[in-house]
Write a protein that holds these residues in place. Structure first.
Motif, short mmCIF file in Angstrom:
data_model
loop_
_atom_site.label_atom_id
_atom_site.label_comp_id
_atom_site.label_asym_id
_atom_site.label_seq_id
_atom_site.Cartn_x
_atom_site.Cartn_y
_atom_site.Cartn_z
N MET A 1 0.85 -1.19 0.00
CA MET A 1 0.00 0.00 0.00
C MET A 1 0.88 1.24 0.00
SD MET A 1 -3.01 1.02 2.69
CE MET A 1 -3.82 2.61 2.64
N LYS A 2 0.50 2.24 -0.81
CA LYS A 2 1.28 3.46 -0.92
C LYS A 2 0.44 4.67 -0.51
CE LYS A 2 4.08 4.02 -4.32
NZ LYS A 2 4.67 4.18 -5.68
N ILE A 3 1.03 5.52 0.29
CA ILE A 3 0.34 6.73 0.76
C ILE A 3 1.20 7.95 0.41
CG2 ILE A 3 -0.48 8.01 2.77
CD1 ILE A 3 -1.13 5.36 4.08
N PHE A 4 0.57 8.95 -0.18
CA PHE A 4 1.24 10.21 -0.50
C PHE A 4 0.76 11.26 0.49
CE2 PHE A 4 1.81 14.27 -2.52
CZ PHE A 4 2.94 14.15 -3.31
N ILE A 5 1.71 11.93 1.15
CA ILE A 5 1.35 13.00 2.09
C ILE A 5 1.70 14.34 1.46
CG2 ILE A 5 1.65 13.97 4.38
CD1 ILE A 5 2.26 11.26 5.45
N SER A 6 0.68 15.15 1.25
CA SER A 6 0.84 16.46 0.62
C SER A 6 0.99 17.53 1.69
CB SER A 6 -0.37 16.75 -0.27
OG SER A 6 -0.28 18.02 -0.86
N TRP A 7 1.90 18.48 1.48
CA TRP A 7 2.14 19.53 2.46
C TRP A 7 2.60 20.79 1.72
CZ3 TRP A 7 6.95 21.86 2.75
CH2 TRP A 7 7.98 21.19 2.06
N SER A 8 2.57 21.91 2.41
CA SER A 8 3.16 23.15 1.92
C SER A 8 3.35 24.09 3.09
CB SER A 8 2.26 23.81 0.85
OG SER A 8 1.07 24.30 1.43
N ASN A 31 4.09 2.06 2.26
CA ASN A 31 5.11 2.97 1.76
C ASN A 31 4.56 4.39 1.81
OD1 ASN A 31 7.12 4.32 0.44
ND2 ASN A 31 6.89 3.27 -1.51
N VAL A 32 5.18 5.26 2.59
CA VAL A 32 4.69 6.63 2.77
C VAL A 32 5.65 7.61 2.10
CG1 VAL A 32 3.94 8.37 4.42
CG2 VAL A 32 3.70 5.94 4.99
N PHE A 33 5.12 8.46 1.23
CA PHE A 33 5.93 9.41 0.47
C PHE A 33 5.71 10.83 0.99
CE2 PHE A 33 6.81 12.42 -2.89
CZ PHE A 33 7.98 11.96 -3.46
N VAL A 34 6.79 11.46 1.43
CA VAL A 34 6.81 12.89 1.77
C VAL A 34 7.93 13.51 0.94
CG1 VAL A 34 7.17 14.63 3.56
CG2 VAL A 34 5.92 12.52 4.09
N SER A 35 7.62 14.46 0.10
CA SER A 35 8.58 14.95 -0.89
C SER A 35 9.88 15.44 -0.27
CB SER A 35 7.95 16.06 -1.72
OG SER A 35 7.54 17.15 -0.90
N GLU A 36 9.81 16.08 0.88
CA GLU A 36 11.01 16.61 1.52
C GLU A 36 12.03 15.51 1.82
OE1 GLU A 36 13.47 19.49 3.60
OE2 GLU A 36 11.87 19.66 2.14
N GLU A 37 11.56 14.31 2.10
CA GLU A 37 12.44 13.21 2.46
C GLU A 37 12.64 12.20 1.33
OE1 GLU A 37 11.29 12.96 7.23
OE2 GLU A 37 10.43 11.51 5.82
#
Length: 218
Positions: A1-8, A31-37
């Motif tokens: 399972m993949k999760i995308f975390i959106s932030w700004s 699998n968790v995706f945070v663009s900064e990392e």
């Protein structure tokens, strides 16, 4: 399972905290995706769109400061085309109904002044768990095990989220009421505040710049 975390803007620390919570519960099953990392070198927009499209769920981290930032809505809109029921607004000190086009999503309000903050986190995790049931059933946490599995992590995550609020208040205070002649120095110092969360450490470590500063000329 993949999760995308959106932030700004100032919701990065929230995104990292939610990633910590998800990984603490599901470990490598999610699998968790945070663009900064997690963003690799290359075409920024292409990678972001690819990660959003391939994700099973998108978490949008909102604060009062980034509520009108178009970037989160752009990422959420991509996900809503294919999986509108898999977009979860996480609203830090604001109502889900304030999130414009996402106000009909199954969002979570985390109110720093509410004593039921752990219940908000339970609700958040339950949303993810329901998505897991429909996408990758092997990652689903059964009802009889749900509270046992997540309870041990809630207090620590609540402390992390509460600390973010204190840091934001401190930053806003110093910027709003600067000491005479030191405005630029204070901004430079406060911009270097980092919140470092260690998985093995129960304490939250705050690292900040230290040194000798001279007043700006009047």
């Amino acid at each position: 399972m993949k999760i995308f975390i959106s932030w700004s803007n100032n919701s990065l620390a929230i995104a990292k905290t939610l990633k910590y919570l998800i990984k603490a519960i599901w470990d490598d099953k999610v699998n968790v995706f945070v663009s900064e990392e997690d963003l690799k070198n290359g075409e920024f927009y292409g990678q972001i769109c690819k990660e959003v499209i391939e994700s099973d769920a998108l978490i949008a981290c909102f604060t009062k400061e980034n509520l009108q930032n178009p970037w989160i809505y752009f990422e959420a809109a991509i996900k809503m085309i294919s999986k509108p029921d898999c977009v979860i607004p996480f609203c830090y000190n604001l109502e889900v109904t304030e999130t414009y086009m996402l106000n009909r999503c199954q969002g979570v309000k985390y109110d720093i002044n509410n004593n039921n903050r752990e219940e908000s986190l339970v609700k958040f995790v339950s949303y993810i768990n329901n998505i897991a049931l429909n996408t990758e059933p092997e990652t689903f946490i059964p009802k009889n095990m749900f509270n046992i599995v997540i309870k041990q992590h809630l207090r620590k995550v609540k402390r992390k989220l509460d600390l973010i609020n204190e840091l934001n208040k401190s930053y806003n205070y110093f910027i709003s009421y600067p000491i005479k002649g030191t405005t630029s120095n204070l901004k430079g110092l406060l911009n270097k505040i980092k919140v470092h969360f260690e998985n093995e450490d129960e304490n939250i470590k705050i690292f900040h710049a230290a040194g000798k500063y001279e007043n700006d000329s009047e």
